[in-house]
Design a protein around this motif. Structure first.
Motif, mmCIF file in Angstrom:
data_model
loop_
_atom_site.group_PDB
_atom_site.id
_atom_site.type_symbol
_atom_site.label_atom_id
_atom_site.label_comp_id
_atom_site.label_asym_id
_atom_site.label_seq_id
_atom_site.Cartn_x
_atom_site.Cartn_y
_atom_site.Cartn_z
ATOM 1 N N ARG A 98 -43.730 -23.197 -35.741
ATOM 2 C CA ARG A 98 -44.228 -23.933 -34.574
ATOM 3 C C ARG A 98 -44.009 -25.438 -34.740
ATOM 4 N NH1 ARG A 98 -50.322 -22.775 -33.271
ATOM 5 N NH2 ARG A 98 -50.518 -23.854 -35.268
ATOM 6 N N GLU A 102 -41.713 -27.832 -32.411
ATOM 7 C CA GLU A 102 -42.202 -29.057 -31.788
ATOM 8 C C GLU A 102 -41.255 -30.227 -32.057
ATOM 9 O OE1 GLU A 102 -46.038 -32.102 -31.985
ATOM 10 O OE2 GLU A 102 -46.052 -30.212 -33.102
ATOM 11 N N ASP A 105 -38.359 -29.863 -29.842
ATOM 12 C CA ASP A 105 -38.694 -30.232 -28.464
ATOM 13 C C ASP A 105 -38.698 -31.751 -28.291
ATOM 14 O OD1 ASP A 105 -38.925 -27.598 -27.775
ATOM 15 O OD2 ASP A 105 -41.100 -27.515 -28.077
ATOM 16 N N LYS A 228 -45.846 -31.466 -20.627
ATOM 17 C CA LYS A 228 -45.418 -30.083 -20.791
ATOM 18 C C LYS A 228 -46.430 -29.347 -21.650
ATOM 19 C CE LYS A 228 -41.395 -27.318 -22.135
ATOM 20 N NZ LYS A 228 -40.039 -27.376 -22.741
ATOM 21 N N GLN A 230 -46.455 -26.512 -23.053
ATOM 22 C CA GLN A 230 -45.896 -25.825 -24.222
ATOM 23 C C GLN A 230 -45.670 -26.779 -25.396
ATOM 24 O OE1 GLN A 230 -44.846 -25.693 -21.146
ATOM 25 N NE2 GLN A 230 -44.611 -23.573 -20.484
ATOM 26 N N ASP A 231 -45.642 -28.074 -25.127
ATOM 27 C CA ASP A 231 -45.497 -29.064 -26.197
ATOM 28 C C ASP A 231 -46.836 -29.675 -26.594
ATOM 29 O OD1 ASP A 231 -42.777 -28.653 -26.111
ATOM 30 O OD2 ASP A 231 -42.386 -30.370 -24.803
ATOM 31 N N ARG A 257 -54.536 -24.709 -20.609
ATOM 32 C CA ARG A 257 -53.314 -25.084 -19.904
ATOM 33 C C ARG A 257 -53.542 -24.962 -18.395
ATOM 34 N NH1 ARG A 257 -48.142 -22.490 -23.188
ATOM 35 N NH2 ARG A 257 -48.848 -23.023 -25.312
#
Length: 280
Positions: A98, A102, A105, A228, A230-231, A257
Motif C-alpha cells: 500500500r 501511494e 500515485d 482522491k 483512494q489516495d 469516503r
C-alpha cells in the motif's frame, strides 16, 4: 740486532692502543655476550615506556576530540534511522504494498500536472486567438488559486476524518501532522471544524484544546478533505502514520469516503503589506 733497527718496531708498538680484554661471555649467548641495552632496558621495555603513559600534544588532543564527535554523530544517525525504519520493518506485506502504491500515485499526480501544464502551453502557442486563450487560462488559474487560498468554496470527492479525543491527549502538532499528510497525498481543500486550512495556517495548543489560525476548536476534530479518496485514506493508515499515532494516545479515528465533500469555510483575501507584482 742493532739499536738502529729496533727503534722503528718499538715506536710502532708505542703508538698502538692496548688490547681490550674480551668481556666475559653469558651462557646461552655468543662468545662476546649480549650487548647491553641503553640505561639497562631491553627494546620491548623501551617501547612500552615510550607508549605509556601517553604524551599528547594539543594538536593530537584536538584531532582526537574531532574524531570522537564524528563517531558519536554517526552513531546517533544510525540509531535515528533504525528507529524511523522500525515501523516499516514490522509492517505487513500488504501495508508495504500500500505504501508503494501511494508513492506511485504521488508520482503519477506529478506527471499528470506536468502534462497539464505542457498542454496549456501548447494551446496558448497554437491558438489562433492567443489573447482569448490567455484570458481563459487566467480565469481558470484564478479559480484554482482561489480554492487554494480559501477565498472561494469548493466541492468534490474526498474523505471526512473524525478524531474523538475523550482523554484530552490530542495536541496541535498531531493535527498538523494529519494536515501535512493529507496535503502530501493530494488534498486540494481542507476544512477543520469550520476553519479553512490554507498554506499559511498555523495550529497551537490552547487550554486543553487546539486553535487554528487563532480560532479555538474542540474535540471531536472533524476534517473535511477534497481529493482522491483512494489516495487520502491510505496515507493516514500507513504503519506508524497519523492513525496509529493518534490511537496510541487513546484517540479514536474514523475515516469515511464520499463522492461529494463541501468545503465552504472562506478566508478573506489579504493584500500583502510589502510584496507587489513584478509586472507593476
Amino acid at each position: 740486532m742493532s739499536d738502529h733497527e729496533e727503534q722503528p718496531a718499538n715506536r710502532l708498538r708505542e703508538e698502538l692502543p692496548d688490547e681490550v680484554p674480551p668481556s666475559p661471555s653469558v651462557p646461552g649467548e655468543g662468545p662476546q655476550g649480549a650487548r647491553p641495552e641503553r640505561n639497562g632496558l631491553t627494546g620491548r621495555q623501551r617501547l612500552l615506556k615510550g607508549l605509556w603513559p601517553p604524551r599528547l600534544t594539543r594538536a593530537q588532543l584536538i584531532v582526537a576530540l574531532l574524531l570522537f564527535g564524528l563517531g558519536f554523530g554517526l552513531a546517533v544517525q544510525v540509531a535515528s534511522n533504525s528507529d524511523s525504519d522500525s515501523a516499516l520493518r514490522g509492517a505487513r506485506q500488504e501495508d508495504l504494498v500500500r505504501i508503494l502504491d501511494e508513492l506511485d500515485d504521488r508520482t503519477q499526480r506529478l506527471e499528470d500536472e506536468k502534462q497539464g501544464l505542457e498542454k496549456q502551453r501548447d494551446e496558448l502557442e497554437n491558438s489562433s486567438d492567443q489573447v482569448e486563450e490567455a484570458r481563459k487560462q487566467t480565469l481558470e488559474k484564478e479559480r484554482q488559486l482561489g480554492i487554494l487560498a480559501g477565498t472561494v468554496a469548493a466541492q468534490g470527492p474526498g474523505i471526512t476524518v473524525t478524531i474523538e479525543d475523550t482523554k484530552g491527549t490530542v495536541e496541535a502538532d498531531m493535527l498538523l501532522d494529519a494536515i501535512q499528510e493529507l496535503r502530501a497525498a493530494g488534498a486540494e481543500a481542507i476544512q477543520v471544524n469550520g476553519v479553512r486550512v490554507v498554506a499559511g495556517t498555523y495550529l497551537a495548543d490552547a487550554d486543553n484544546s487546539v486553535s487554528v489560525d487563532g480560532n479555538k476548536i474542540n474535540a471531536p476534530y472533524r476534517f473535511q478533505v477534497i481529493g482522491k479518496p483512494q489516495d487520502l485514506e491510505p496515507a493516514l493508515n500507513i504503519p506508524g502514520g497519523v492513525v496509529q499515532t493518534l490511537e496510541k494516545e487513546q484517540a479514536t479515528v474514523t475515516v469515511e469516503r464520499s463522492s461529494k465533500i463541501v468545503v465552504d469555510a472562506l478566508r478573506a483575501a489579504e493584500r500583502p503589506d510589502y510584496a507587489r507584482s513584478s509586472s507593476q
